[in-house]
Write a protein that holds these residues in place. Structure first.
Motif, PDB file in Angstrom:
ATOM      1  N   VAL A 171       1.227  -1.487  -0.173  1.00 38.00           N
ATOM      2  CA  VAL A 171      -0.254  -0.472  -0.104  1.00 38.00           C
ATOM      3  C   VAL A 171       0.564   1.356  -0.190  1.00 38.00           C
ATOM      4  CG1 VAL A 171      -1.624   1.405   1.379  1.00 38.00           C
ATOM      5  CG2 VAL A 171      -1.902  -1.053   1.374  1.00 38.00           C
ATOM      6  N   ALA A 172       1.077   2.103  -1.334  1.00 43.44           N
ATOM      7  CA  ALA A 172       1.268   3.366  -0.887  1.00 43.44           C
ATOM      8  C   ALA A 172       0.441   4.267  -0.202  1.00 43.44           C
ATOM      9  CB  ALA A 172       1.132   3.750  -2.415  1.00 43.44           C
ATOM     10  N   ILE A 173       1.330   5.145   0.912  1.00 39.90           N
ATOM     11  CA  ILE A 173      -0.176   5.873   1.843  1.00 39.90           C
ATOM     12  C   ILE A 173       0.580   7.478   1.071  1.00 39.90           C
ATOM     13  CG2 ILE A 173       0.631   6.755   3.883  1.00 39.90           C
ATOM     14  CD1 ILE A 173       0.909   4.272   5.018  1.00 39.90           C
ATOM     15  N   ALA A 174       1.665   7.774   0.058  1.00 37.66           N
ATOM     16  CA  ALA A 174       2.154   9.279   0.462  1.00 37.66           C
ATOM     17  C   ALA A 174       1.183  10.306  -0.724  1.00 37.66           C
ATOM     18  CB  ALA A 174       3.430   9.030  -0.654  1.00 37.66           C
ATOM     19  N   PRO A 175       0.961   9.240  -1.788  1.00 35.16           N
ATOM     20  CA  PRO A 175      -0.503   9.876  -2.831  1.00 35.16           C
ATOM     21  C   PRO A 175      -1.913   9.879  -2.584  1.00 35.16           C
ATOM     22  CG  PRO A 175       0.960   7.914  -3.514  1.00 35.16           C
ATOM     23  CD  PRO A 175       0.747   7.647  -1.937  1.00 35.16           C
ATOM     24  N   VAL A 176      -2.141   9.485  -0.988  1.00 30.00           N
ATOM     25  CA  VAL A 176      -3.480   9.385  -0.723  1.00 30.00           C
ATOM     26  C   VAL A 176      -3.428  10.828   0.061  1.00 30.00           C
ATOM     27  CG1 VAL A 176      -4.916   9.154   1.249  1.00 30.00           C
ATOM     28  CG2 VAL A 176      -3.887   7.447  -0.325  1.00 30.00           C
ATOM     29  N   LEU A 177      -2.478  11.335   1.101  1.00 32.91           N
ATOM     30  CA  LEU A 177      -2.276  12.983   1.346  1.00 32.91           C
ATOM     31  C   LEU A 177      -1.660  14.178   0.207  1.00 32.91           C
ATOM     32  CD1 LEU A 177      -0.245  11.222   4.473  1.00 32.91           C
ATOM     33  CD2 LEU A 177      -2.035  12.425   4.577  1.00 32.91           C
ATOM     34  N   GLN A 178      -0.539  13.552  -0.199  1.00 29.62           N
ATOM     35  CA  GLN A 178      -0.418  14.122  -1.627  1.00 29.62           C
ATOM     36  C   GLN A 178      -1.594  15.429  -2.835  1.00 29.62           C
ATOM     37  OE1 GLN A 178       2.969  12.186  -3.427  1.00 29.62           O
ATOM     38  NE2 GLN A 178       5.020  13.606  -2.292  1.00 29.62           N
ATOM     39  N   ARG A 179      -2.491  14.155  -2.834  1.00 31.60           N
ATOM     40  CA  ARG A 179      -3.830  14.475  -3.283  1.00 31.60           C
ATOM     41  C   ARG A 179      -4.588  15.723  -2.352  1.00 31.60           C
ATOM     42  NH1 ARG A 179      -4.961   8.958  -4.472  1.00 31.60           N
ATOM     43  NH2 ARG A 179      -6.097   9.142  -3.618  1.00 31.60           N
ATOM     44  N   ARG A 180      -3.908  15.642  -1.104  1.00 27.94           N
ATOM     45  CA  ARG A 180      -4.645  17.411  -0.681  1.00 27.94           C
ATOM     46  C   ARG A 180      -3.242  17.970  -0.328  1.00 27.94           C
ATOM     47  NH1 ARG A 180      -5.475  20.810   1.478  1.00 27.94           N
ATOM     48  NH2 ARG A 180      -6.713  21.414   2.962  1.00 27.94           N
ATOM     49  N   TRP A 181      -2.590  17.858   0.359  1.00 27.42           N
ATOM     50  CA  TRP A 181      -1.281  18.861   0.262  1.00 27.42           C
ATOM     51  C   TRP A 181       0.120  18.035  -0.966  1.00 27.42           C
ATOM     52  CZ3 TRP A 181      -3.618  16.920   4.675  1.00 27.42           C
ATOM     53  CH2 TRP A 181      -4.509  17.529   5.466  1.00 27.42           C
ATOM     54  N   PRO A 182      -0.086  18.892  -2.203  1.00 30.92           N
ATOM     55  CA  PRO A 182       0.784  18.869  -2.969  1.00 30.92           C
ATOM     56  C   PRO A 182       2.464  19.075  -2.558  1.00 30.92           C
ATOM     57  CG  PRO A 182       0.137  20.827  -3.296  1.00 30.92           C
ATOM     58  CD  PRO A 182      -0.357  20.512  -1.731  1.00 30.92           C
ATOM     59  N   VAL A 183       2.841  18.166  -1.573  1.00 28.16           N
ATOM     60  CA  VAL A 183       4.579  18.357  -0.448  1.00 28.16           C
ATOM     61  C   VAL A 183       4.519  16.518  -0.845  1.00 28.16           C
ATOM     62  CG1 VAL A 183       3.161  20.596   1.053  1.00 28.16           C
ATOM     63  CG2 VAL A 183       3.090  17.735   1.991  1.00 28.16           C
ATOM     64  N   PRO A 184       6.133  17.038  -0.081  1.00 29.15           N
ATOM     65  CA  PRO A 184       6.436  15.816   0.370  1.00 29.15           C
ATOM     66  C   PRO A 184       6.186  15.085   1.656  1.00 29.15           C
ATOM     67  CG  PRO A 184       7.978  17.664  -0.200  1.00 29.15           C
ATOM     68  CD  PRO A 184       7.462  18.351  -0.168  1.00 29.15           C
ATOM     69  N   VAL A 185       6.231  13.707   0.834  1.00 21.96           N
ATOM     70  CA  VAL A 185       4.821  12.856   2.599  1.00 21.96           C
ATOM     71  C   VAL A 185       6.297  11.974   2.341  1.00 21.96           C
ATOM     72  CG1 VAL A 185       3.570  11.309   2.483  1.00 21.96           C
ATOM     73  CG2 VAL A 185       2.964  13.012   1.667  1.00 21.96           C
ATOM     74  N   TYR A 186       6.512  10.896   3.545  1.00 19.74           N
ATOM     75  CA  TYR A 186       8.148  10.864   3.692  1.00 19.74           C
ATOM     76  C   TYR A 186       7.358   9.077   4.697  1.00 19.74           C
ATOM     77  CZ  TYR A 186      10.707  13.559   2.462  1.00 19.74           C
ATOM     78  OH  TYR A 186      11.445  14.795   1.020  1.00 19.74           O
ATOM     79  N   VAL A 187       7.197   8.006   4.477  1.00 23.85           N
ATOM     80  CA  VAL A 187       6.848   7.093   5.646  1.00 23.85           C
ATOM     81  C   VAL A 187       7.925   5.989   5.917  1.00 23.85           C
ATOM     82  CG1 VAL A 187       4.989   4.791   5.290  1.00 23.85           C
ATOM     83  CG2 VAL A 187       5.078   7.111   3.896  1.00 23.85           C
ATOM     84  N   ASP A 188       7.715   5.512   7.204  1.00 22.48           N
ATOM     85  CA  ASP A 188       8.724   4.601   7.615  1.00 22.48           C
ATOM     86  C   ASP A 188       8.516   3.302   8.973  1.00 22.48           C
ATOM     87  OD1 ASP A 188      11.497   3.063   8.467  1.00 22.48           O
ATOM     88  OD2 ASP A 188      12.403   5.666   8.546  1.00 22.48           O
ATOM     89  N   ASN A 189       9.063   2.717   9.394  1.00 22.29           N
ATOM     90  CA  ASN A 189       8.854   1.734  10.892  1.00 22.29           C
ATOM     91  C   ASN A 189       8.491   2.467  11.337  1.00 22.29           C
ATOM     92  OD1 ASN A 189      10.341   0.405  12.263  1.00 22.29           O
ATOM     93  ND2 ASN A 189       8.720  -1.018  12.111  1.00 22.29           N
ATOM     94  N   ASP A 190       7.155   2.504  12.116  1.00 30.18           N
ATOM     95  CA  ASP A 190       7.264   2.573  13.640  1.00 30.18           C
ATOM     96  C   ASP A 190       8.345   3.364  14.850  1.00 30.18           C
ATOM     97  OD1 ASP A 190       6.726   0.422  14.054  1.00 30.18           O
ATOM     98  OD2 ASP A 190       5.157   0.697  15.796  1.00 30.18           O
ATOM     99  N   VAL A 191       9.334   1.909  14.483  1.00 32.96           N
ATOM    100  CA  VAL A 191       9.862   1.809  16.221  1.00 32.96           C
ATOM    101  C   VAL A 191      11.216   2.557  15.154  1.00 32.96           C
ATOM    102  CG1 VAL A 191      10.858   0.727  17.623  1.00 32.96           C
ATOM    103  CG2 VAL A 191       8.685  -0.247  16.257  1.00 32.96           C
ATOM    104  N   ASN A 192      11.669   2.754  13.625  1.00 34.61           N
ATOM    105  CA  ASN A 192      12.641   3.704  13.618  1.00 34.61           C
ATOM    106  C   ASN A 192      12.479   5.377  13.679  1.00 34.61           C
ATOM    107  OD1 ASN A 192      14.079   1.495  12.686  1.00 34.61           O
ATOM    108  ND2 ASN A 192      13.129   1.716  10.827  1.00 34.61           N
ATOM    109  N   VAL A 193      11.166   5.844  13.454  1.00 30.91           N
ATOM    110  CA  VAL A 193      10.991   6.922  13.857  1.00 30.91           C
ATOM    111  C   VAL A 193      10.936   6.670  15.701  1.00 30.91           C
ATOM    112  CG1 VAL A 193       9.589   7.498  11.879  1.00 30.91           C
ATOM    113  CG2 VAL A 193       8.395   7.191  13.867  1.00 30.91           C
ATOM    114  N   MET A 194      10.442   6.650  16.157  1.00 33.29           N
ATOM    115  CA  MET A 194      10.633   6.614  17.207  1.00 33.29           C
ATOM    116  C   MET A 194      11.983   7.001  18.072  1.00 33.29           C
ATOM    117  SD  MET A 194       7.692   3.691  19.164  1.00 33.29           S
ATOM    118  CE  MET A 194       7.651   4.447  20.507  1.00 33.29           C
TER     119      MET A 194
END
Length: 406
Positions: A171-194
Motif C-alpha cells: 500500500v502506497a500512503i503518500a499519494p492519498v495525502l498528496q492529493r490534499r497537500w502537494p508536499v513531500p510525504v515520507y513513510v517509515d517503520n514506527d520504531v525507527n521514527v521513535m
C-alpha cells in the motif's frame, strides 16, 4: 560541536541553512568563515533563505565591541510539518514547527489494524480537523511524516508484507495525502521514527537502541546519528528472535517461542484475561501493575527478563551507549526496567555494559510523533531540497517577459 577544519567549497544556500541547523553558524561572519564565501555571496544566500521563510535574523547576537551582530536561526514559524504515528491498536496525529517542536496533538481511532482503506480514507480529514481546531493555515504545510508498524520500503513509502497487518502489503500512503497537500510525504517503520525522535531529544546520547514494548515488540537503531535500517529495511525485528526455554508457542511469523509471543503486551493481556483480570488492552496491564496487582507485576517483570535475554545479544553486537524502552508497556516503569537490567548486565560483556544506560523514554507516547516530524524535516530541509525550493521560488517570482524567451 566541532568546527569544520576547511571551508565548504561552492556552498549553496541549502548548505548555509544546514550550518545554522547544526549549530555551527550563528552569524553571517560564521558562515563566511566556514564556507569561504565572500560577504556579498553570504548576504545573497541569507537573503534568499529569509525570503522563503526558512531563516530568521534576530538582533540579539553577542557583541564583541560595537553593534551586536544579527543572529541567524532556523525560522521555526516558517511552515508546518504534519505527523501521523499509526500503531496497531491506536493512532496519533501532530502538527510540528520547522524545528521539530510538537505544537498540537490528537489521539484518534485510526489504528493500522483497522486496515488501509479505513485509515487512509479518513487521514486527510483528521489532519484538516486538527489544523482547523488549532487555528493553523493548511497552506503552511511543507511536509508530512508517517509511521506504520512493520517494514517499509523507504524509497517508495510502501508497507512491505507486515503479516500482523493484513491488507497493508504494497500500500502506497503518500499519494492519498498528496492529493490534499502537494508536499513531500515520507513513510517509515514506527520504531525507527521513535528511535529518531528519542535520539534527537537526547542530543548527546551516542549510538542508541530504542525498544518499543507494546502490543508487539521491535527495535530501532541509531548509529553515528543515522537510523540503521538494514539492506531491505527490516533491521530491528527483535520481536521475532526465539527465546530459549519457551513452551513451543507458535508466532504469527511462523516460528515458535518468538520474544513477541512470550513477552509482548498482547501476551500479557491474554494471560491476565485468562485468569479473570479486567484487562482489554496494554494500558490496563500497566494500570494493574501500577496498583500493585501481584500477577501483573510478576508478568511485567518476567517480560523484562525475556526482553533482556534478547537485548544482551544486541548489546554485545552493537555496543550502544544507551538502550531506551518505550511503548505502552514501558509505562509500567520499574518492574520492566528491572527485569531488563537484571539480565542484560549479567549476560552482556563487561566492556559493552561498562557505560551502558538502560532507561525509559523521555518522550513517552510522543516519541513517534516527534520522530515523524524529524523524518520529514531532515528531508525537506536537506541542502539539495532547500536549493530546489529556492529555485522554484525564483522561477515563480521571475517576470513573465523574462521567464519566456522571445
Amino acid at each position: 560541536m566541532a568546527r569544520r577544519a576547511n571551508p565548504l567549497p561552492h556552498s549553496s544556500a541549502g548548505d548555509v541553512l544546514q550550518l545554522v541547523r547544526d549549530g555551527e553558524a550563528a552569524t553571517r561572519a560564521d558562515v563566511a568563515r566556514l564556507t569561504g564565501l565572500s560577504r556579498s555571496a553570504v548576504a545573497a544566500r541569507v537573503d534568499d533563505l529569509v525570503a522563503v521563510g526558512l531563516l530568521a535574523e534576530r538582533a540579539d547576537g553577542v557583541s564583541t565591541g560595537g553593534r551586536p551582530p544579527m543572529r541567524l536561526e532556523l525560522n521555526a514559524g516558517g511552515g508546518l510539518v504534519l505527523a501521523a504515528s499509526l500503531g496497531t491498536s491506536r493512532g496519533q496525529l501532530a502538527v510540528c514547527d520547522l524545528t521539530g517542536t510538537v505544537l498540537a496533538t490528537r489521539d484518534t481511532a485510526m489504528a493500522a489494524g483497522s486496515g488501509p482503506e479505513a485509515v487512509l480514507s479518513r487521514l486527510p480529514a483528521w489532519f484538516d480537523a486538527l489544523l482547523a481546531d488549532e487555528g493553523y493555515d493548511p497552506e503552511s504545510v511543507r511536509g508530512i511524516g508517517v509511521a506504520v508498524p512493520g517494514t517499509v520500503e523507504l524509497a517508495t513509502g510502501r508497507a512491505v508484507g507486515p503479516p500482523s497487518l493484513p491488507g497493508w502489503d504494497g500500500v502506497a500512503i503518500a499519494p492519498v495525502l498528496q492529493r490534499r497537500w502537494p508536499v513531500p510525504v515520507y513513510v517509515d517503520n514506527d520504531v525507527n521514527v521513535m528511535a529518531l525522535g528519542e535520539y534527537r531529544t537526547r542530543g548527546d546520547a551516542g549510538d542508541l537502541v530504542f525498544v518499543k514494548v507494546s502490543t508487539g515488540i521491535g527495535a530501532g537503531i541509531v548509529s553515528e546519528g543515522r537510523v540503521y535500517r538494514g539492506a531491505l529495511g527490516a533491521a530491528g525485528e527483535i520481536g521475532h528472535i526465539p527465546v530459549a526455554g519457551g513452551r513451543g508457542v507458535r508466532c504469527w511469523c511462523g516460528n515458535v517461542d518468538c520474544l513477541e509471543v512470550l513477552a509482548s503486551g498482547r501476551h500479557l493481556v491474554e494471560t491476565l484475561a485468562a485468569h479473570g483480570a479486567p484487562v482489554t488492552g496494554v494500558r490496563d496491564v500497566v494500570a494493574l501493575a501500577g496498583a500493585g496487582h501481584p500477577e501483573a507485576v510478576r508478568l511485567v517483570r518476567e517480560s523484562g527478563r525475556l526482553l533482556g535475554e534478547v537485548l544482551a545479544s544486541v548489546v554485545n553486537i552493537l555496543n550502544p551507549a544507551v538502550v531506551v524502552l518505550g511503548g505502552d508497556l514501558a509505562d509500567a516503569g520499574d518492574p520492566l526496567l528491572a527485569g531488563v537490567r537484571e539480565v542484560v548486565y549479567r549476560r552482556s560483556t563487561a566492556v559493552a555494559t561498562r557505560e551502558l544506560g538502560i532507561v525509559a523514554s523521555r518522550l513517552g507516547e510522543q516519541a513517534g510523533l516527534a520522530g515523524c516530524g524529524f523524518l520529514a524535516l531532515d528531508r525537506i530541509l536537506a541542502p539539495e531540497a532547500v536549493d530546489a525550493t529556492l529555485a522554484r521560488h525564483a522561477a515563480q517570482s521571475r517576470p513573465v517577459d523574462d521567464a519566456v524567451p522571445a
